[in-house]
Design a protein around this motif. Structure first.
Motif, PDB file in Angstrom:
ATOM      1  N   GLY A 171      65.377  32.333  11.978  1.00 38.69           N
ATOM      2  CA  GLY A 171      64.338  32.846  12.024  1.00 38.69           C
ATOM      3  C   GLY A 171      63.461  33.329  13.510  1.00 38.69           C
ATOM      4  O   GLY A 171      63.789  32.106  14.252  1.00 38.69           O
ATOM      5  N   ARG A 172      63.094  34.205  13.799  1.00 38.76           N
ATOM      6  CA  ARG A 172      62.615  34.326  15.221  1.00 38.76           C
ATOM      7  C   ARG A 172      61.312  33.415  15.446  1.00 38.76           C
ATOM      8  O   ARG A 172      61.151  32.852  16.391  1.00 38.76           O
ATOM      9  N   ALA A 173      60.416  33.175  14.293  1.00 38.26           N
ATOM     10  CA  ALA A 173      59.352  32.417  14.558  1.00 38.26           C
ATOM     11  C   ALA A 173      59.872  30.974  14.869  1.00 38.26           C
ATOM     12  O   ALA A 173      59.123  30.222  15.506  1.00 38.26           O
ATOM     13  N   ALA A 174      60.709  30.467  14.113  1.00 40.77           N
ATOM     14  CA  ALA A 174      61.447  29.299  14.326  1.00 40.77           C
ATOM     15  C   ALA A 174      61.899  29.117  15.794  1.00 40.77           C
ATOM     16  O   ALA A 174      61.689  27.855  16.263  1.00 40.77           O
ATOM     17  N   LYS A 175      62.500  30.175  16.349  1.00 42.25           N
ATOM     18  CA  LYS A 175      62.798  29.964  17.739  1.00 42.25           C
ATOM     19  C   LYS A 175      61.534  29.889  18.730  1.00 42.25           C
ATOM     20  O   LYS A 175      61.713  29.176  19.783  1.00 42.25           O
ATOM     21  N   VAL A 176      60.437  30.564  18.289  1.00 40.91           N
ATOM     22  CA  VAL A 176      59.178  30.463  19.034  1.00 40.91           C
ATOM     23  C   VAL A 176      58.855  29.075  19.351  1.00 40.91           C
ATOM     24  O   VAL A 176      58.528  28.592  20.133  1.00 40.91           O
ATOM     25  N   TRP A 177      58.800  28.626  18.071  1.00 38.20           N
ATOM     26  CA  TRP A 177      58.338  27.107  17.889  1.00 38.20           C
ATOM     27  C   TRP A 177      59.193  26.014  18.437  1.00 38.20           C
ATOM     28  O   TRP A 177      58.761  25.315  19.080  1.00 38.20           O
ATOM     29  N   ALA A 178      60.384  26.455  18.489  1.00 38.71           N
ATOM     30  CA  ALA A 178      61.361  25.589  19.330  1.00 38.71           C
ATOM     31  C   ALA A 178      61.289  25.582  20.791  1.00 38.71           C
ATOM     32  O   ALA A 178      61.293  24.484  21.403  1.00 38.71           O
ATOM     33  N   ALA A 179      61.173  26.884  21.179  1.00 41.43           N
ATOM     34  CA  ALA A 179      60.720  26.907  22.784  1.00 41.43           C
ATOM     35  C   ALA A 179      59.375  26.351  23.235  1.00 41.43           C
ATOM     36  O   ALA A 179      59.325  25.699  24.364  1.00 41.43           O
ATOM     37  N   LEU A 180      58.444  26.350  22.253  1.00 39.52           N
ATOM     38  CA  LEU A 180      57.180  25.555  22.685  1.00 39.52           C
ATOM     39  C   LEU A 180      57.346  24.020  22.654  1.00 39.52           C
ATOM     40  O   LEU A 180      56.885  23.402  23.561  1.00 39.52           O
ATOM     41  N   HIS A 181      58.167  23.673  21.889  1.00 42.97           N
ATOM     42  CA  HIS A 181      58.203  22.353  21.672  1.00 42.97           C
ATOM     43  C   HIS A 181      59.151  21.912  22.771  1.00 42.97           C
ATOM     44  O   HIS A 181      58.951  20.638  23.462  1.00 42.97           O
ATOM     45  N   GLY A 182      60.232  22.679  23.220  1.00 40.40           N
ATOM     46  CA  GLY A 182      60.813  22.196  24.332  1.00 40.40           C
ATOM     47  C   GLY A 182      60.352  22.154  25.690  1.00 40.40           C
ATOM     48  O   GLY A 182      60.636  21.229  26.662  1.00 40.40           O
ATOM     49  N   ILE A 183      59.459  23.229  25.859  1.00 37.81           N
ATOM     50  CA  ILE A 183      58.528  23.213  27.138  1.00 37.81           C
ATOM     51  C   ILE A 183      57.809  21.822  27.408  1.00 37.81           C
ATOM     52  O   ILE A 183      57.900  21.269  28.165  1.00 37.81           O
ATOM     53  N   VAL A 184      57.331  21.451  26.079  1.00 33.19           N
ATOM     54  CA  VAL A 184      56.351  20.380  26.109  1.00 33.19           C
ATOM     55  C   VAL A 184      57.191  19.023  26.544  1.00 33.19           C
ATOM     56  O   VAL A 184      56.996  17.979  27.166  1.00 33.19           O
ATOM     57  N   MET A 185      58.471  19.220  25.745  1.00 35.32           N
ATOM     58  CA  MET A 185      59.403  18.065  25.868  1.00 35.32           C
ATOM     59  C   MET A 185      59.911  17.706  27.196  1.00 35.32           C
ATOM     60  O   MET A 185      59.959  16.731  27.667  1.00 35.32           O
ATOM     61  N   SER A 186      60.244  18.827  27.977  1.00 36.62           N
ATOM     62  CA  SER A 186      60.629  18.603  29.381  1.00 36.62           C
ATOM     63  C   SER A 186      59.694  18.388  30.157  1.00 36.62           C
ATOM     64  O   SER A 186      60.084  17.992  31.237  1.00 36.62           O
ATOM     65  N   ALA A 187      58.327  18.583  29.905  1.00 39.83           N
ATOM     66  CA  ALA A 187      57.441  18.240  30.826  1.00 39.83           C
ATOM     67  C   ALA A 187      56.518  17.263  30.358  1.00 39.83           C
ATOM     68  O   ALA A 187      55.792  16.788  30.994  1.00 39.83           O
ATOM     69  N   THR A 188      57.201  16.183  29.363  1.00 38.99           N
ATOM     70  CA  THR A 188      56.990  14.876  28.990  1.00 38.99           C
ATOM     71  C   THR A 188      57.867  14.052  29.771  1.00 38.99           C
ATOM     72  O   THR A 188      57.255  12.889  30.301  1.00 38.99           O
ATOM     73  N   ARG A 189      58.965  14.139  29.965  1.00 43.89           N
ATOM     74  CA  ARG A 189      59.850  13.255  30.231  1.00 43.89           C
ATOM     75  C   ARG A 189      61.099  13.867  31.021  1.00 43.89           C
ATOM     76  O   ARG A 189      61.342  14.928  30.291  1.00 43.89           O
TER      77      ARG A 189
END
Length: 260
Positions: A171-189
């Motif tokens: 689903g498209r919504a799942a990809k949006v949520w994945a991108a948001l999590h990924g952005i915070v993930m790479s901005a954390t460590r």
């Protein structure tokens, strides 16, 4: 059916909340030094927590190049920004001190980590008994202390599991949520940059290795996964861009780590 689906989503959240509360009860009630409850809770601020607190209070400050030995009041760009940034927002929103803001941020992220743990268990249809055993094995590990202390581990692990969970969903919504999590993930460590490759690895393993022999079909087969990987690295790239604009050195984080 609606009630059943709603409960199946709420149950992992409740289980995650119970595990987080159990960790807090063990750390504050059993491990912390003697004293009032507020003091025992404050002892979850340890070591690197003081660096995060310095960033929350002062923002990023440094000289170029950073000095050796490390001194947080001179050069504090030693950590990625997502965790102190979220804590700073919480501090201002709730009008609390930086230490408590760091702890609340970490513990909310720990709740998220445990929630994704149980969401994966639901997806994989793991029995309740094995779920309990798995959770207890994690909580018994000494390093589990860092999930509820003033560290960025819980935020990184929550966003990592969330990134894997949503990027492997449909689903498209799942990809949006994945991108948001990924952005915070790479901005954390910084290791989040490497973890951002998960969608591509997952796509290759799912569709088979034969597709790699046809470079012309890469964009069609792996384009969405590559796009998601690039999106997930934006948190770290944004931090590097900030360092370049402010100090003229995109690698000031690496220089600070090397100096300290």
């Amino acid at each position: 059916d609606v009630m059943s689906r709603s409960w199946s989503l709420v149950r992992p959240l409740l289980a995650g909340l119970v595990m987080t509360a159990l960790q807090l009860a063990m750390a504050v009630g059993l491990l912390a030094p003697e004293g009032p409850a507020s003091y025992r809770y404050s002892t979850l601020i340890q070591h690197d927590s003081y660096w995060f607190k310095n960033v929350v209070d002062r923002g990023y400050q440094t000289i170029v190049p950073p000095i050796n030995p490390k001194m947080m009041d001179v050069s504090n760009v030693a950590f990625f920004p997502a965790y102190p940034a979220i804590a700073a927002l919480l501090r201002r929103g709730l009008n609390i001190d930086a230490g408590n803001a760091l702890l609340i941020t970490a513990q909310l992220a720990a709740w998220g980590f445990w929630s994704y743990f149980f969401l994966f268990c639901r997806r994989w249809r793991i029995s309740p008994a094995l779920q309990v055993c798995g959770a207890l094995l994690i909580i018994a590990h000494p390093a589990a202390f860092f999930l509820i202390a003033g560290y960025s581990e819980s935020l990184f692990l929550m966003t990592l599991l969330g990134f894997i969970y949503w990027s492997s969903a449909e689903g498209r919504a799942a990809k949006v949520w994945a991108a948001l999590h990924g952005i915070v993930m790479s901005a954390t460590r910084i290791v989040g940059i490497a973890c951002a490759a998960f969608p591509v690895v997952h796509a290759v393993c799912t569709k088979g290795w034969k597709g790699l022999r046809e470079p012309r079909a890469w964009l069609r087969q792996y384009g969405p996964a590559i796009g998601l990987m690039i999106a997930a690295t934006l948190g770290a790239l944004g931090f590097f861009l900030y360092c370049q604009v402010r100090w003229g050195r995109w690698d000031i984080y690496m220089l600070t780590q090397a100096a300290g």
